[in-house]
Design a protein around this motif. Structure first.
Motif, PDB file in Angstrom:
ATOM      1  N   SER A   1       0.823  -1.341   0.016  1.00  0.00           N
ATOM      2  CA  SER A   1      -0.196   0.000  -0.120  1.00  0.00           C
ATOM      3  C   SER A   1       0.651   1.124  -0.015  1.00  0.00           C
ATOM      4  CB  SER A   1      -0.807  -0.022   1.326  1.00  0.00           C
ATOM      5  OG  SER A   1      -1.703  -1.011   1.199  1.00  0.00           O
ATOM      6  N   ALA A   2       0.485   2.226  -0.512  1.00  0.00           N
ATOM      7  CA  ALA A   2       0.989   3.646  -0.609  1.00  0.00           C
ATOM      8  C   ALA A   2       0.699   4.064   0.929  1.00  0.00           C
ATOM      9  CB  ALA A   2       0.319   4.526  -1.564  1.00  0.00           C
ATOM     10  N   MET A   3       1.478   4.807   1.664  1.00  0.00           N
ATOM     11  CA  MET A   3       1.624   5.216   2.832  1.00  0.00           C
ATOM     12  C   MET A   3       1.537   6.610   2.892  1.00  0.00           C
ATOM     13  SD  MET A   3       0.840   2.434   4.655  1.00  0.00           S
ATOM     14  CE  MET A   3       0.847   2.870   6.427  1.00  0.00           C
ATOM     15  N   ALA A   4       0.792   7.225   3.801  1.00  0.00           N
ATOM     16  CA  ALA A   4       1.016   8.955   3.880  1.00  0.00           C
ATOM     17  C   ALA A   4       0.812   9.418   5.317  1.00  0.00           C
ATOM     18  CB  ALA A   4      -0.127   9.574   3.099  1.00  0.00           C
ATOM     19  N   TRP A   5       1.318  10.632   5.390  1.00  0.00           N
ATOM     20  CA  TRP A   5       0.893  11.476   6.731  1.00  0.00           C
ATOM     21  C   TRP A   5       0.208  12.751   6.278  1.00  0.00           C
ATOM     22  CZ3 TRP A   5       2.213   9.832  11.596  1.00  0.00           C
ATOM     23  CH2 TRP A   5       3.001   8.803  11.772  1.00  0.00           C
ATOM     24  N   PHE A   6      -0.774  12.912   6.850  1.00  0.00           N
ATOM     25  CA  PHE A   6      -1.438  14.405   6.866  1.00  0.00           C
ATOM     26  C   PHE A   6      -1.422  14.799   8.326  1.00  0.00           C
ATOM     27  CE2 PHE A   6      -4.058  13.869   2.910  1.00  0.00           C
ATOM     28  CZ  PHE A   6      -3.808  12.577   2.641  1.00  0.00           C
ATOM     29  N   ARG A   7      -1.854  16.056   8.427  1.00  0.00           N
ATOM     30  CA  ARG A   7      -2.141  16.827   9.715  1.00  0.00           C
ATOM     31  C   ARG A   7      -3.320  17.806   9.760  1.00  0.00           C
ATOM     32  NH1 ARG A   7       3.551  20.482   9.228  1.00  0.00           N
ATOM     33  NH2 ARG A   7       2.568  21.961   7.703  1.00  0.00           N
ATOM     34  N   GLN A   8      -3.631  17.976  10.844  1.00  0.00           N
ATOM     35  CA  GLN A   8      -4.686  18.972  11.105  1.00  0.00           C
ATOM     36  C   GLN A   8      -4.444  19.840  12.268  1.00  0.00           C
ATOM     37  OE1 GLN A   8      -8.684  17.197  11.306  1.00  0.00           O
ATOM     38  NE2 GLN A   8      -9.556  18.937  10.980  1.00  0.00           N
ATOM     39  N   ALA A   9      -4.332  21.150  12.175  1.00  0.00           N
ATOM     40  CA  ALA A   9      -4.287  22.067  13.037  1.00  0.00           C
ATOM     41  C   ALA A   9      -5.362  22.680  13.654  1.00  0.00           C
ATOM     42  CB  ALA A   9      -3.321  23.435  12.684  1.00  0.00           C
ATOM     43  N   ALA A  10      -5.463  22.894  14.879  1.00  0.00           N
ATOM     44  CA  ALA A  10      -6.663  23.301  15.420  1.00  0.00           C
ATOM     45  C   ALA A  10      -7.397  24.514  14.602  1.00  0.00           C
ATOM     46  CB  ALA A  10      -6.322  23.944  16.806  1.00  0.00           C
ATOM     47  N   GLY A  11      -8.680  24.424  14.369  1.00  0.00           N
ATOM     48  CA  GLY A  11      -9.583  25.164  13.689  1.00  0.00           C
ATOM     49  C   GLY A  11      -9.256  25.029  12.087  1.00  0.00           C
ATOM     50  N   LYS A  12      -8.627  24.154  11.510  1.00  0.00           N
ATOM     51  CA  LYS A  12      -8.075  24.121  10.165  1.00  0.00           C
ATOM     52  C   LYS A  12      -8.536  22.821   9.635  1.00  0.00           C
ATOM     53  CE  LYS A  12      -4.273  27.577  10.345  1.00  0.00           C
ATOM     54  NZ  LYS A  12      -3.078  27.715  10.089  1.00  0.00           N
TER      55      LYS A  12
ATOM     56  N   ALA B   1      -2.029   7.195   7.151  1.00  0.00           N
ATOM     57  CA  ALA B   1      -3.263   6.834   6.244  1.00  0.00           C
ATOM     58  C   ALA B   1      -2.391   5.713   5.218  1.00  0.00           C
ATOM     59  CB  ALA B   1      -3.724   7.898   5.382  1.00  0.00           C
ATOM     60  N   ALA B   2      -3.276   5.004   4.915  1.00  0.00           N
ATOM     61  CA  ALA B   2      -2.786   3.735   4.003  1.00  0.00           C
ATOM     62  C   ALA B   2      -3.819   3.763   3.006  1.00  0.00           C
ATOM     63  CB  ALA B   2      -2.812   2.338   4.614  1.00  0.00           C
ATOM     64  N   GLY B   3      -3.213   3.398   1.498  1.00  0.00           N
ATOM     65  CA  GLY B   3      -4.162   3.330   0.475  1.00  0.00           C
ATOM     66  C   GLY B   3      -3.701   2.255  -0.647  1.00  0.00           C
ATOM     67  N   PRO B   4      -4.797   1.728  -1.439  1.00  0.00           N
ATOM     68  CA  PRO B   4      -4.349   0.744  -2.309  1.00  0.00           C
ATOM     69  C   PRO B   4      -3.864   1.191  -3.620  1.00  0.00           C
ATOM     70  CG  PRO B   4      -6.656   1.165  -2.539  1.00  0.00           C
ATOM     71  CD  PRO B   4      -6.201   2.300  -1.318  1.00  0.00           C
ATOM     72  N   THR B   5      -3.684   2.447  -3.886  1.00  0.00           N
ATOM     73  CA  THR B   5      -3.053   2.958  -5.350  1.00  0.00           C
ATOM     74  C   THR B   5      -1.876   3.705  -4.946  1.00  0.00           C
ATOM     75  OG1 THR B   5      -4.492   5.166  -4.723  1.00  0.00           O
ATOM     76  CG2 THR B   5      -5.456   3.257  -5.932  1.00  0.00           C
ATOM     77  N   GLY B   6      -1.480   4.482  -5.988  1.00  0.00           N
ATOM     78  CA  GLY B   6      -0.271   5.076  -5.966  1.00  0.00           C
ATOM     79  C   GLY B   6      -0.205   6.265  -4.975  1.00  0.00           C
ATOM     80  N   ILE B   7       0.808   6.938  -4.984  1.00  0.00           N
ATOM     81  CA  ILE B   7       1.036   7.926  -3.686  1.00  0.00           C
ATOM     82  C   ILE B   7       0.153   9.131  -4.416  1.00  0.00           C
ATOM     83  CG2 ILE B   7       3.095   7.316  -2.663  1.00  0.00           C
ATOM     84  CD1 ILE B   7       4.517   9.541  -4.476  1.00  0.00           C
ATOM     85  N   THR B   8      -0.750  10.091  -3.274  1.00  0.00           N
ATOM     86  CA  THR B   8      -1.464  10.891  -3.939  1.00  0.00           C
ATOM     87  C   THR B   8      -1.367  11.935  -2.613  1.00  0.00           C
ATOM     88  OG1 THR B   8      -3.787  11.701  -4.666  1.00  0.00           O
ATOM     89  CG2 THR B   8      -3.645   9.603  -3.139  1.00  0.00           C
TER      90      THR B   8
END
Length: 123
Positions: free
Chosen positions: A32-43, A97-104
């Protein structure tokens, strides 16, 4: 059911470093493609970095290029995010996060998510 568990967050001064880890519960994540996302307060949640199944291809948001490094160890079902030269604006909850396709950079490309780990950078 597949699970992702993040760790490594915490409080650090500006200019410091942290390494986040994301452990996957199933060996299928090695494809799987793997990624990091982030979420700041109020965003809204934003993309940070992604790596393909092999680890050879990576992609970063411009604001972290040269400071963050994503990598993976498929033998350990784990993906990492090395964060150097941290800035107060990096403060957020970081999600794996993990996904079945290429990186996005789009969250719709990932179908498994962790609960998040808090990163706080003080000035």
């Amino acid at each position: 059911q597949a699970q992702l568990v993040e760790s490594g967050g915490g409080l650090v001064q500006a200019g410091g470093s942290l390494r986040l880890s994301c452990a996957a519960s199933k060996s299928t994540f090695s494809t799987s493609a793997m990624a990091w996302f982030r979420q700041a307060a109020g965003k809204e949640r934003e993309f940070v970095a992604a790596v393909d199944w092999s680890g050879r291809s990576t992609y970063y948001v411009d604001s972290v290029k040269g400071r963050f490094t994503i990598s993976r160890d498929n033998a350990k079902n784990t993906v990492y995010l090395q964060m150097d030269s941290l800035k107060p604006e990096d403060t957020a909850v970081y999600f794996c996060a993990a996904g079945p396709t290429g990186i996005t950079q789009y969250s719709e490309g990932y179908n498994y998510w962790g609960q998040g780990t808090q990163v706080t950078v003080s000035s």
